[in-house]
Scaffold this motif. Structure first.
Motif, PDB file in Angstrom:
ATOM      1  N   THR A   1      47.286  17.932   2.366  1.00 33.57           N
ATOM      2  CA  THR A   1      46.128  17.358   3.204  1.00 33.57           C
ATOM      3  C   THR A   1      44.935  18.110   2.668  1.00 33.57           C
ATOM      4  OG1 THR A   1      46.679  18.844   4.910  1.00 33.57           O
ATOM      5  CG2 THR A   1      47.645  16.724   4.859  1.00 33.57           C
ATOM      6  N   PHE A   2      43.920  17.239   2.947  1.00 33.39           N
ATOM      7  CA  PHE A   2      42.344  17.974   2.644  1.00 33.39           C
ATOM      8  C   PHE A   2      41.451  18.045   3.774  1.00 33.39           C
ATOM      9  CE2 PHE A   2      44.426  16.465  -1.109  1.00 33.39           C
ATOM     10  CZ  PHE A   2      44.187  17.365  -2.158  1.00 33.39           C
ATOM     11  N   GLU A   3      40.991  19.136   3.850  1.00 34.58           N
ATOM     12  CA  GLU A   3      39.864  19.109   4.882  1.00 34.58           C
ATOM     13  C   GLU A   3      38.515  20.066   4.347  1.00 34.58           C
ATOM     14  OE1 GLU A   3      39.325  21.121   9.349  1.00 34.58           O
ATOM     15  OE2 GLU A   3      41.251  21.086   8.457  1.00 34.58           O
ATOM     16  N   TYR A   4      37.384  19.561   4.673  1.00 31.50           N
ATOM     17  CA  TYR A   4      36.112  20.219   4.055  1.00 31.50           C
ATOM     18  C   TYR A   4      35.437  20.678   5.388  1.00 31.50           C
ATOM     19  CZ  TYR A   4      37.613  17.727  -0.031  1.00 31.50           C
ATOM     20  OH  TYR A   4      38.207  17.376  -1.168  1.00 31.50           O
ATOM     21  N   VAL A   5      35.212  22.191   5.389  1.00 32.37           N
ATOM     22  CA  VAL A   5      34.671  22.850   6.296  1.00 32.37           C
ATOM     23  C   VAL A   5      33.562  23.389   5.923  1.00 32.37           C
ATOM     24  CG1 VAL A   5      34.838  24.340   8.339  1.00 32.37           C
ATOM     25  CG2 VAL A   5      36.687  22.992   7.643  1.00 32.37           C
ATOM     26  N   GLY A   6      32.141  23.027   6.046  1.00 30.65           N
ATOM     27  CA  GLY A   6      31.004  23.740   5.505  1.00 30.65           C
ATOM     28  C   GLY A   6      31.197  23.824   3.755  1.00 30.65           C
ATOM     29  N   GLU A   7      31.468  25.055   3.361  1.00 26.25           N
ATOM     30  CA  GLU A   7      31.445  25.269   2.031  1.00 26.25           C
ATOM     31  C   GLU A   7      33.013  25.883   1.820  1.00 26.25           C
ATOM     32  OE1 GLU A   7      28.402  27.180   0.010  1.00 26.25           O
ATOM     33  OE2 GLU A   7      26.824  25.736   0.399  1.00 26.25           O
ATOM     34  N   ARG A   8      33.792  25.151   2.295  1.00 26.74           N
ATOM     35  CA  ARG A   8      35.127  25.774   2.049  1.00 26.74           C
ATOM     36  C   ARG A   8      36.226  24.309   2.164  1.00 26.74           C
ATOM     37  NH1 ARG A   8      37.386  29.137   6.740  1.00 26.74           N
ATOM     38  NH2 ARG A   8      36.773  27.435   7.813  1.00 26.74           N
ATOM     39  N   CYS A   9      37.183  24.428   1.062  1.00 27.06           N
ATOM     40  CA  CYS A   9      38.243  23.194   1.163  1.00 27.06           C
ATOM     41  C   CYS A   9      39.495  24.000   1.406  1.00 27.06           C
ATOM     42  CB  CYS A   9      38.281  22.696  -0.487  1.00 27.06           C
ATOM     43  SG  CYS A   9      39.580  21.573  -0.681  1.00 27.06           S
ATOM     44  N   ILE A  10      40.087  23.187   2.475  1.00 25.79           N
ATOM     45  CA  ILE A  10      41.422  23.844   3.049  1.00 25.79           C
ATOM     46  C   ILE A  10      42.349  22.716   2.514  1.00 25.79           C
ATOM     47  CG2 ILE A  10      42.862  24.285   4.932  1.00 25.79           C
ATOM     48  CD1 ILE A  10      39.844  25.025   6.376  1.00 25.79           C
ATOM     49  N   VAL A  11      43.281  22.983   1.882  1.00 24.07           N
ATOM     50  CA  VAL A  11      44.392  22.505   1.516  1.00 24.07           C
ATOM     51  C   VAL A  11      45.796  22.780   2.084  1.00 24.07           C
ATOM     52  CG1 VAL A  11      45.982  21.657  -0.559  1.00 24.07           C
ATOM     53  CG2 VAL A  11      43.194  21.686  -0.692  1.00 24.07           C
ATOM     54  N   ALA A  12      46.495  21.999   2.698  1.00 22.59           N
ATOM     55  CA  ALA A  12      47.789  22.346   3.517  1.00 22.59           C
ATOM     56  C   ALA A  12      48.646  21.462   3.128  1.00 22.59           C
ATOM     57  CB  ALA A  12      47.227  22.311   4.790  1.00 22.59           C
ATOM     58  N   PHE A  13      50.046  22.078   3.207  1.00 22.89           N
ATOM     59  CA  PHE A  13      51.299  21.324   3.007  1.00 22.89           C
ATOM     60  C   PHE A  13      52.384  21.912   3.736  1.00 22.89           C
ATOM     61  CE2 PHE A  13      50.695  24.304  -0.410  1.00 22.89           C
ATOM     62  CZ  PHE A  13      52.192  24.588  -0.727  1.00 22.89           C
ATOM     63  N   GLU A  14      53.719  21.176   3.890  1.00 24.69           N
ATOM     64  CA  GLU A  14      54.802  21.735   4.478  1.00 24.69           C
ATOM     65  C   GLU A  14      55.681  22.141   3.428  1.00 24.69           C
ATOM     66  OE1 GLU A  14      56.590  22.914   7.827  1.00 24.69           O
ATOM     67  OE2 GLU A  14      54.816  21.549   7.857  1.00 24.69           O
ATOM     68  N   LEU A  15      56.139  23.328   3.465  1.00 24.55           N
ATOM     69  CA  LEU A  15      57.151  23.604   2.330  1.00 24.55           C
ATOM     70  C   LEU A  15      58.608  22.771   2.442  1.00 24.55           C
ATOM     71  CD1 LEU A  15      57.294  27.610   2.222  1.00 24.55           C
ATOM     72  CD2 LEU A  15      56.134  25.889   0.745  1.00 24.55           C
ATOM     73  N   LYS A  16      59.023  22.560   1.142  1.00 25.98           N
ATOM     74  CA  LYS A  16      60.247  21.810   1.003  1.00 25.98           C
ATOM     75  C   LYS A  16      61.081  22.405   0.071  1.00 25.98           C
ATOM     76  CE  LYS A  16      58.577  18.268   3.621  1.00 25.98           C
ATOM     77  NZ  LYS A  16      58.750  18.078   4.905  1.00 25.98           N
TER      78      LYS A  16
END
Length: 146
Positions: free
Chosen positions: A33-48
Motif C-alpha cells: 500500500t502507498f501513502e504520500y505525506v508531504g515529502e515522504r512515501c510510506i509503503v506498507a505490507f503484511e508479512l506472509k
C-alpha cells in the motif's frame, strides 16, 4: 509455507497488475500500500511466509526491493520517474510477523541527481533495515528530442 496464500497472492497480482507506479506486478504480489505525506512515501505490507528466507524471516532481497520501491515512488510522485544509480542497504534485525512499513525521504533533492533514504520498521517501530540511494531523474520523451 502457506501455498494457498502464495498462489492467491500471485493470481491477484496477475489479474490486477498494470505497468504503472503502485500497480505493477511486484507491488500487487507483495500487497504493498502507498501513502504520500508531504515529502515522504510510506509503503506498507503484511508479512506472509512465502516472503521468508530459509531462517524464517523476511528475505533480504525483498527488504531491499521494498526500500527501493519507497524511494522510487517518492521521486516519481514529486519529480517524475527516475532510475537507481546505486543503493546501500543495511540490515538491522529480522522481521518475522506483522505489518512492515518503509518510509522513503529525500536527503538532497536535485534537478538531475537526488539522494534518498528509506527506513523499514516493524509494528513496534523498531528498525528492520535502512537504505541510502543515489537516483537519476529520467528525461521525458519530449526532453530526449532536444
Amino acid at each position: 509455507m502457506d501455498e494457498g496464500a502464495a498462489t492467491s497472492a500471485f493470481q491477484r497480482a496477475i489479474a490486477s497488475q498494470k505497468p504503472q507506479f503502485e500497480e505493477f506486478f511486484l507491488a500487487r504480489f507483495l500487497g504493498l500500500t502507498f501513502e504520500y505525506v508531504g515529502e515522504r512515501c510510506i509503503v506498507a505490507f503484511e508479512l506472509k511466509d512465502f516472503m521468508f528466507n530459509p531462517q524464517g524471516s523476511l528475505h533480504g532481497g525483498l527488504i531491499a526491493t521494498v526500500l527501493d520501491i519507497s524511494m522510487g515512488h517518492l521521486l516519481n510522485h514529486l519529480q517524475g520517474p527516475g532510475s537507481t544509480l546505486e543503493m546501500k542497504t543495511q540490515y538491522v534485525k529480522a522481521a518475522r510477523q506483522g505489518r512492515i512499513q518503509c518510509c522513503g525521504e529525500f536527503i538532497r533533492r536535485g534537478r538531475n541527481i537526488s539522494f534518498l533514504k528509506s527506513t523499514m520498521t516493524d509494528e513496534d517501530g523498531a528498525t528492520v533495515a535502512f537504505a541510502t540511494a543515489t537516483w537519476m531523474q529520467l528525461k521525458t520523451p519530449a526532453e530526449n528530442m532536444k
